[in-house]
Scaffold this motif. Structure first.
Motif, PDB file in Angstrom:
ATOM      1  N   MET A   1     -75.962 -67.540 -86.045  1.00  0.00           N
ATOM      2  CA  MET A   1     -75.276 -67.327 -84.834  1.00  0.00           C
ATOM      3  C   MET A   1     -73.724 -67.630 -85.292  1.00  0.00           C
ATOM      4  O   MET A   1     -73.570 -68.273 -85.598  1.00  0.00           O
ATOM      5  N   ALA A   2     -72.988 -66.725 -84.791  1.00  0.00           N
ATOM      6  CA  ALA A   2     -71.662 -66.662 -85.195  1.00  0.00           C
ATOM      7  C   ALA A   2     -70.883 -67.696 -84.334  1.00  0.00           C
ATOM      8  O   ALA A   2     -71.006 -68.052 -83.098  1.00  0.00           O
ATOM      9  N   ILE A   3     -70.081 -68.344 -85.272  1.00  0.00           N
ATOM     10  CA  ILE A   3     -69.499 -69.744 -84.332  1.00  0.00           C
ATOM     11  C   ILE A   3     -68.297 -69.064 -83.528  1.00  0.00           C
ATOM     12  O   ILE A   3     -67.767 -69.990 -82.685  1.00  0.00           O
ATOM     13  N   GLU A   4     -67.834 -67.839 -83.526  1.00  0.00           N
ATOM     14  CA  GLU A   4     -66.831 -67.174 -82.769  1.00  0.00           C
ATOM     15  C   GLU A   4     -67.258 -67.012 -81.117  1.00  0.00           C
ATOM     16  O   GLU A   4     -66.445 -66.733 -80.416  1.00  0.00           O
ATOM     17  N   LEU A   5     -68.635 -67.284 -81.017  1.00  0.00           N
ATOM     18  CA  LEU A   5     -69.151 -67.313 -79.351  1.00  0.00           C
ATOM     19  C   LEU A   5     -68.234 -68.175 -78.734  1.00  0.00           C
ATOM     20  O   LEU A   5     -67.968 -69.408 -79.165  1.00  0.00           O
ATOM     21  N   ASP A   6     -67.692 -67.641 -77.509  1.00  0.00           N
ATOM     22  CA  ASP A   6     -66.757 -68.578 -76.698  1.00  0.00           C
ATOM     23  C   ASP A   6     -67.672 -69.407 -75.796  1.00  0.00           C
ATOM     24  O   ASP A   6     -68.743 -69.228 -75.787  1.00  0.00           O
ATOM     25  N   ASP A   7     -67.024 -70.129 -75.245  1.00  0.00           N
ATOM     26  CA  ASP A   7     -67.724 -71.376 -74.479  1.00  0.00           C
ATOM     27  C   ASP A   7     -68.561 -70.504 -73.236  1.00  0.00           C
ATOM     28  O   ASP A   7     -69.612 -71.004 -73.061  1.00  0.00           O
ATOM     29  N   ALA A   8     -67.989 -69.526 -72.687  1.00  0.00           N
ATOM     30  CA  ALA A   8     -68.903 -69.049 -71.350  1.00  0.00           C
ATOM     31  C   ALA A   8     -70.052 -68.420 -71.935  1.00  0.00           C
ATOM     32  O   ALA A   8     -71.390 -68.546 -71.384  1.00  0.00           O
ATOM     33  N   ALA A   9     -69.975 -67.557 -73.364  1.00  0.00           N
ATOM     34  CA  ALA A   9     -71.197 -66.972 -73.810  1.00  0.00           C
ATOM     35  C   ALA A   9     -72.195 -67.945 -74.279  1.00  0.00           C
ATOM     36  O   ALA A   9     -73.440 -68.008 -74.252  1.00  0.00           O
ATOM     37  N   ALA A  10     -71.830 -69.100 -74.754  1.00  0.00           N
ATOM     38  CA  ALA A  10     -72.700 -70.094 -75.361  1.00  0.00           C
ATOM     39  C   ALA A  10     -73.216 -70.887 -74.163  1.00  0.00           C
ATOM     40  O   ALA A  10     -74.459 -71.308 -74.328  1.00  0.00           O
ATOM     41  N   VAL A  11     -72.626 -71.275 -73.154  1.00  0.00           N
ATOM     42  CA  VAL A  11     -73.173 -71.892 -71.739  1.00  0.00           C
ATOM     43  C   VAL A  11     -74.332 -70.974 -71.472  1.00  0.00           C
ATOM     44  O   VAL A  11     -75.266 -71.221 -71.179  1.00  0.00           O
ATOM     45  N   ALA A  12     -73.916 -69.683 -71.210  1.00  0.00           N
ATOM     46  CA  ALA A  12     -74.819 -68.480 -70.864  1.00  0.00           C
ATOM     47  C   ALA A  12     -76.232 -68.577 -71.665  1.00  0.00           C
ATOM     48  O   ALA A  12     -77.203 -68.641 -70.954  1.00  0.00           O
ATOM     49  N   ARG A  13     -75.988 -68.453 -72.830  1.00  0.00           N
ATOM     50  CA  ARG A  13     -77.261 -68.695 -73.713  1.00  0.00           C
ATOM     51  C   ARG A  13     -77.982 -69.789 -73.646  1.00  0.00           C
ATOM     52  O   ARG A  13     -79.322 -70.086 -73.702  1.00  0.00           O
ATOM     53  N   ALA A  14     -77.369 -71.057 -73.513  1.00  0.00           N
ATOM     54  CA  ALA A  14     -77.818 -72.210 -73.601  1.00  0.00           C
ATOM     55  C   ALA A  14     -78.718 -72.535 -72.327  1.00  0.00           C
ATOM     56  O   ALA A  14     -79.814 -73.067 -72.350  1.00  0.00           O
ATOM     57  N   ARG A  15     -78.280 -71.968 -71.262  1.00  0.00           N
ATOM     58  CA  ARG A  15     -78.740 -71.865 -69.907  1.00  0.00           C
ATOM     59  C   ARG A  15     -80.242 -71.138 -70.018  1.00  0.00           C
ATOM     60  O   ARG A  15     -81.331 -71.620 -69.159  1.00  0.00           O
ATOM     61  N   THR A  16     -80.325 -70.460 -70.834  1.00  0.00           N
ATOM     62  CA  THR A  16     -81.646 -69.693 -71.041  1.00  0.00           C
ATOM     63  C   THR A  16     -82.545 -70.375 -72.156  1.00  0.00           C
ATOM     64  O   THR A  16     -83.643 -69.753 -72.428  1.00  0.00           O
ATOM     65  N   GLY A  17     -82.057 -71.454 -72.680  1.00  0.00           N
ATOM     66  CA  GLY A  17     -82.803 -72.394 -73.418  1.00  0.00           C
ATOM     67  C   GLY A  17     -82.485 -72.240 -74.885  1.00  0.00           C
ATOM     68  O   GLY A  17     -83.212 -72.628 -75.944  1.00  0.00           O
ATOM     69  N   ASP A  18     -81.405 -71.131 -75.252  1.00  0.00           N
ATOM     70  CA  ASP A  18     -80.844 -71.435 -76.684  1.00  0.00           C
ATOM     71  C   ASP A  18     -80.271 -72.448 -77.204  1.00  0.00           C
ATOM     72  O   ASP A  18     -78.929 -72.691 -76.959  1.00  0.00           O
ATOM     73  N   LEU A  19     -80.939 -73.058 -77.851  1.00  0.00           N
ATOM     74  CA  LEU A  19     -80.355 -74.537 -78.473  1.00  0.00           C
ATOM     75  C   LEU A  19     -79.360 -74.089 -79.633  1.00  0.00           C
ATOM     76  O   LEU A  19     -78.418 -75.037 -79.609  1.00  0.00           O
ATOM     77  N   ASP A  20     -79.520 -73.190 -79.986  1.00  0.00           N
ATOM     78  CA  ASP A  20     -78.454 -72.968 -81.175  1.00  0.00           C
ATOM     79  C   ASP A  20     -77.035 -72.603 -80.503  1.00  0.00           C
ATOM     80  O   ASP A  20     -76.166 -73.045 -81.159  1.00  0.00           O
ATOM     81  N   ALA A  21     -77.038 -72.134 -79.355  1.00  0.00           N
ATOM     82  CA  ALA A  21     -75.813 -71.766 -78.552  1.00  0.00           C
ATOM     83  C   ALA A  21     -75.203 -73.221 -78.104  1.00  0.00           C
ATOM     84  O   ALA A  21     -74.082 -73.232 -78.105  1.00  0.00           O
ATOM     85  N   ALA A  57     -74.975 -83.165 -69.997  1.00  0.00           N
ATOM     86  CA  ALA A  57     -74.142 -81.940 -70.017  1.00  0.00           C
ATOM     87  C   ALA A  57     -75.513 -80.925 -70.141  1.00  0.00           C
ATOM     88  O   ALA A  57     -75.156 -79.931 -69.303  1.00  0.00           O
ATOM     89  N   TYR A  58     -76.103 -80.833 -70.954  1.00  0.00           N
ATOM     90  CA  TYR A  58     -76.972 -79.740 -71.168  1.00  0.00           C
ATOM     91  C   TYR A  58     -78.280 -79.877 -70.184  1.00  0.00           C
ATOM     92  O   TYR A  58     -78.625 -78.870 -69.897  1.00  0.00           O
ATOM     93  N   ARG A  59     -78.465 -81.211 -69.728  1.00  0.00           N
ATOM     94  CA  ARG A  59     -79.467 -81.130 -68.297  1.00  0.00           C
ATOM     95  C   ARG A  59     -79.018 -80.676 -67.198  1.00  0.00           C
ATOM     96  O   ARG A  59     -79.510 -80.124 -66.113  1.00  0.00           O
ATOM     97  N   GLN A  60     -77.560 -80.608 -67.278  1.00  0.00           N
ATOM     98  CA  GLN A  60     -76.798 -80.101 -66.022  1.00  0.00           C
ATOM     99  C   GLN A  60     -76.154 -78.923 -66.149  1.00  0.00           C
ATOM    100  O   GLN A  60     -75.238 -78.528 -65.303  1.00  0.00           O
ATOM    101  N   LEU A  61     -76.498 -78.115 -67.034  1.00  0.00           N
ATOM    102  CA  LEU A  61     -75.850 -76.779 -67.235  1.00  0.00           C
ATOM    103  C   LEU A  61     -76.001 -75.927 -66.049  1.00  0.00           C
ATOM    104  O   LEU A  61     -74.982 -75.166 -65.824  1.00  0.00           O
ATOM    105  N   SER A  62     -76.907 -75.931 -65.137  1.00  0.00           N
ATOM    106  CA  SER A  62     -77.141 -75.094 -64.200  1.00  0.00           C
ATOM    107  C   SER A  62     -76.053 -75.434 -63.170  1.00  0.00           C
ATOM    108  O   SER A  62     -75.753 -74.645 -62.358  1.00  0.00           O
ATOM    109  N   ARG A  63     -75.598 -76.672 -63.196  1.00  0.00           N
ATOM    110  CA  ARG A  63     -74.431 -76.941 -62.156  1.00  0.00           C
ATOM    111  C   ARG A  63     -73.023 -76.775 -62.530  1.00  0.00           C
ATOM    112  O   ARG A  63     -72.153 -76.632 -61.954  1.00  0.00           O
TER     113      ARG A  63
END
Length: 187
Positions: A1-21, A57-63
């Motif tokens: 995964m590219a490190i250039e992923l911005d915060d918003a995109a990383a958060v969006a992916r992490a919310r779907t369970g993407d641990l790499d994001a 923070a990970y557990r509360q990403l939905s908030r």
């Protein structure tokens, strides 16, 4: 995964369970979170505070709403965890900036006397900062040692922006008065 992923995109992916994001966010913000924990008084327990904050923070990403950015949101969690640490160990806030005296920038002068004076001034500044009440100290740490904007400081400390602005002004005035009084007494 590219490190250039911005915060918003990383958060969006992490919310779907993407641990790499989420790992990208962890890599990006562990150092600032650790520095915040140390400067806010976690001391030797800063690693534990940061780890707990990252898990929360990970557990509360939905908030997470993304209004001020991921960094201040995470630093707000770090600040809360640090406050919890203080409450649990029932210590006074006098330990807040121990690491700041050690982590400050190295003097750039080549003259050993200039370097010694710079170190002495920094230690005096840190000592005077420690004497401020916790509310004043927290806002100055966020604004000037962590280099957060007024908005980021407001999010981090859970305060309105206007309160941050006025508290910063009053805290700087108190700190200046302490520093001037210290210079006068040294003469």
């Amino acid at each position: 995964m590219a490190i250039e992923l911005d915060d918003a995109a990383a958060v969006a992916r992490a919310r779907t369970g993407d641990l790499d994001a989420y790992e990208i966010l962890v890599a990006r913000y562990t150092v600032p979170a650790h520095r915040a924990a140390v400067l806010l008084g976690a001391g030797a327990e800063a690693d534990d505070v940061v780890q707990e904050a990252l898990v929360k923070a990970y557990r509360q990403l939905s908030r997470y709403r993304g209004e001020a950015g991921f960094r201040p949101w995470l630093l707000a969690i770090v600040a809360n965890e640090t406050r919890n640490l203080h409450r649990s160990r029932r210590r006074r806030d006098g330990l807040v900036l121990r690491a700041a005296a050690r982590e400050g920038p190295e003097p750039t002068g080549t003259d050993p006397a200039d370097s010694a004076v710079a170190v002495e001034r920094r230690q005096h500044l840190i000592a005077q900062l420690r004497l401020l009440d916790a509310r004043d100290r927290e806002v100055l740490v966020c604004r000037f040692l962590l280099d957060l904007s007024e908005v980021e400081t407001a999010v981090t400390l859970g305060l309105p922006k206007g309160t941050v602005k006025s508290r910063t002004s009053r805290a700087l005035k108190k700190l200046r008065e302490r520093l001037v009084a210290g210079e006068v007494s040294d003469v």
